[in-house]
Design an enzyme around this catalytic site. Structure first.
Site, PDB file in Angstrom:
ATOM      1  CG  HIS A 260     -18.590 -32.911  37.517  1.00  0.00           C
ATOM      2  ND1 HIS A 260     -18.329 -34.016  36.741  1.00  0.00           N
ATOM      3  CD2 HIS A 260     -17.573 -32.811  38.411  1.00  0.00           C
ATOM      4  CE1 HIS A 260     -17.184 -34.560  37.142  1.00  0.00           C
ATOM      5  NE2 HIS A 260     -16.722 -33.853  38.153  1.00  0.00           N
TER       6      HIS A 260
ATOM      7  CD1 TRP B 147     -10.809 -30.334  39.962  1.00  0.00           C
ATOM      8  CD2 TRP B 147      -8.691 -30.180  39.251  1.00  0.00           C
ATOM      9  NE1 TRP B 147     -10.173 -31.519  40.272  1.00  0.00           N
ATOM     10  CE2 TRP B 147      -8.878 -31.451  39.843  1.00  0.00           C
ATOM     11  CE3 TRP B 147      -7.433 -29.856  38.736  1.00  0.00           C
ATOM     12  CZ2 TRP B 147      -7.863 -32.396  39.929  1.00  0.00           C
ATOM     13  CZ3 TRP B 147      -6.412 -30.798  38.815  1.00  0.00           C
ATOM     14  CH2 TRP B 147      -6.625 -32.050  39.412  1.00  0.00           C
TER      15      TRP B 147
ATOM     16  CB  SER C 205     -14.834 -36.488  39.001  1.00  0.00           C
ATOM     17  OG  SER C 205     -14.241 -35.353  38.420  1.00  0.00           O
ATOM     18  CE1 TYR C 206      -6.514 -36.357  38.992  1.00  0.00           C
ATOM     19  CE2 TYR C 206      -6.555 -38.504  40.067  1.00  0.00           C
ATOM     20  CZ  TYR C 206      -5.847 -37.475  39.466  1.00  0.00           C
ATOM     21  OH  TYR C 206      -4.475 -37.569  39.336  1.00  0.00           O
TER      22      TYR C 206
ATOM     23  CG  ASP D  30     -20.500 -34.569  34.224  1.00  0.00           C
ATOM     24  OD1 ASP D  30     -19.353 -34.494  33.733  1.00  0.00           O
ATOM     25  OD2 ASP D  30     -20.706 -34.800  35.422  1.00  0.00           O
TER      26      ASP D  30
ATOM     27  CE1 TYR E 175     -10.295 -33.461  43.489  1.00  0.00           C
ATOM     28  CE2 TYR E 175     -11.814 -35.265  43.111  1.00  0.00           C
ATOM     29  CZ  TYR E 175     -11.063 -34.216  42.624  1.00  0.00           C
ATOM     30  OH  TYR E 175     -11.077 -33.916  41.290  1.00  0.00           O
TER      31      TYR E 175
END
Length: 575
Positions: A285, A160, A115-116, A257, A42
């Site tokens: 989230h 996404w 997250s990622y 989430d 990101y």
């Protein structure tokens, strides 16, 4: 330490020669320090995301080197085109060992991020790099299997892939080419009109945005091609590699989430590691504020004042202080589970998950055949039903029940978390079963599922279920929900169509929750056949909307009798 050094674009060469770049924040002074590594798709320079869960300046002042690295194929790092999670195993190992070898590193590395950036920690850990000493994953997920009960998580996949990954991917693919501006502006227009460009598009596979940037979203096609947990998903997944992970883990999850189900399932595989801790709050989230959806859960859920004791950065540094610096600060002696009971709005320590003292209690659906809408005659009762009339409604894919709250990650106009459901409950295609006003508190903490006996006029269709907390003023807040696609009704079996108008037993997984249904409230269950665009619409034809644009209406019947006791199974905690 009074000064911090910020180094930009620090290169790390991976085993195949690809160079990844990172931002480095470190103390300005002699000596060597442990490293905290975050690996992100990101943009390492986008501080609102890279600093969301940990302040690198504060960490550097506490004697850490903080490294924020662009993963392969993203922003400054080489290796385009980007492919979701595909390269994070080897790159994770190499990045950890590179970080440990830096002249200002003492050789001890921890990883953090949400997250990622949470899953990349597990991918690196499963490779067992010798310098990785602890991780702190937050809402991490385990794979790229974007299906619930067989239904495609359309809202997540599209939002996404298009909005988060798309702009940089198109820039990398097309910059300097004659059609760059045209394609980039086409993508932005698709993002601005995501409903028309993607959510409502049938067949899904033919969406024009998927053709942009030299087909930058090849992983989307692969996800659409693999609706079962086959070898494609297993190769990427960290769940199958949990046995390789032996570093200390402090994980954080959220009741609202979108990754909750994966996180708790993964925790079950990891809990044999005695140095594993789990904290579950009321969050959606990537949000750690007291207000989630329509509800205020109190300042103890703020990342600035967790449990009214500490902030999220300090909590992580306490974990890393123990495992990377050897400081005996008592964190390992704390209970392994910390969960937030919504409704009561209090934190509580536990020794295991799910809780051993759980009493799984069925609440049965009942009516005189007119459970449609909240003004119907549907009831929810602990008393098993006898022979009764079934309830019926028509599911029209052209007019699906719209997504309203829940465990989702979609554009901001799709509200997340607990949202008042009353206006949806006026729809005739939603069956509503409501308990009597509670005479005492009932705590529900653990996994929730609905057992539904239903028939359809179609050869394939969906059924959805939602657990709702009805307040004395009539406001009805969603607690947990789920979906099942009829042809995927049998777990671990190939998909098979149903016979029209035949009654089938369905299990609908509503994931897990912790909620106190307070005295004076009511418990409610909603049954329908769509939650769009969070999940893709079932066309009712037997063909998926991934590949087909044809659809028909379906007449649905829900049965509740001695023979067909439709019910919700609640994990009740004795109080």
């Amino acid at each position: 330490m009074s000064k911090i050094i910020h180094e930009k674009s620090v290169p790390a060469v991976m085993r195949d020669g690809t160079t990844l770049y990172a931002e480095v924040f470190r103390p300005d002074g002699e000596g060597k320090y442990p490293v905290l590594l975050q690996r992100t798709p990101y943009n390492k320079e986008f501080l609102p995301l890279t600093t969301m869960v940990l302040d690198p300046i504060a960490a550097a002042h506490k004697g850490y080197v903080v490294i924020i690295q662009d993963v392969r194929g993203r922003f400054e790092s080489e290796g385009a085109p980007f492919y979701i999670y595909k390269n994070e195993y080897n790159d994770g190992y190499d990045s950890v060992e590179w970080a440990a070898s830096l002249p200002y590193s003492d050789g001890n590395v921890g990883m953090y991020g949400l997250s990622y950036m949470g899953m990349t920690q597990f991918q690196a850990a499963s490779m067992q790099p010798p310098s990785l000493k602890a991780i702190f994953p937050i809402t991490w997920g385990t794979d790229v299997y974007m299906y619930r009960g067989g239904a495609l998580e359309l809202g997540l996949l599209v939002s996404w892939s298009m909005s988060t990954i798309g702009p940089n991917a198109v820039i990398k693919a097309k910059q300097g080419k004659a059609d760059f501006l045209k394609e980039f502006m086409t993508l932005l227009d698709s993002i601005d009109h995501i409903e028309e460009a993607a959510y409502s598009q049938l067949p899904i596979r033919d969406s024009e945005w998927l053709k942009l940037g030299e087909g930058y979203a090849a992983f989307v096609h692969d996800i659409l091609n693999h609706d079962l947990r086959d070898e494609y998903h297993q190769e990427i997944s960290v769940r199958e590699k949990s046995g390789n992970i032996d570093v200390p883990i402090f994980g954080i999850a959220g009741w609202y989430d979108l990754l909750l189900g994966q996180d708790l399932e993964h925790y079950e595989k990891l809990k044999g590691n005695k140095n594993t801790k789990l904290m579950i709050g009321p969050w959606a989230h990537a949000g750690f504020a007291p207000i989630v959806g329509d509800l205020n859960f109190g300042m103890s859920t703020s990342s600035l004042l967790l449990e009214l004791k500490t902030d999220l950065t300090s909590l992580q540094l306490k974990w890393f202080d123990h495992w990377l610096k050897g400081i005996k600060n008592g964190i390992t002696e704390e209970p392994p589970i910390k969960l937030f009971v919504m409704g009561e709005n209090k934190w509580r320590s536990e020794q295991e998950w799910p809780l051993k003292r759980t009493v799984y209690t069925p609440y049965y659906f009942q009516s005189n055949g007119k459970a449609n809408t909240k003004d119907g005659d549907g009831t929810l009762s602990a008393t098993p039903p006898l022979e009764e009339t079934n309830d019926s409604y028509v599911y029209d894919p052209a007019n699906p029940v719209p997504t309203l709250g829940g465990n989702l990650l979609m554009p901001a106009n799709y509200l997340r978390g607990p949202i008042d459901q009353q206006h949806l409950e006026a729809r005739d295609d939603i069956l509503v079963y409501t308990s009597e006003v509670l005479e005492e508190d009932i705590e529900v903490t653990g996994p929730v599922k609905v057992v539904l006996y239903a028939s359809s006029s179609a050869i394939d269709t969906d059924f959805t279920a939602k657990l709702v907390d009805v307040h004395p003023d009539g406001k009805a807040f969603n607690i947990a929900d789920g979906i099942i696609r009829a042809k995927y009704r049998e777990k671990n079996q190939p998909p098979s169509l149903i016979t029209p108008n035949e009654v089938y037993r369905y299990e609908i997984d509503l994931l897990s929750t912790s909620n106190l249904f307070k005295k004076g409230h009511q418990m409610r269950v909603e049954i329908s056949s769509s939650n769009f665009p969070r999940f893709d619409r079932n066309t009712n034809t037997g063909e998926s909307g991934i590949d087909s644009k044809e659809f028909i209406t379906a007449s649905q019947k829900v049965f509740h009798s001695e023979e067909y006791p439709s019910h919700i199974l609640l994990p009740v905690i004795p109080r």
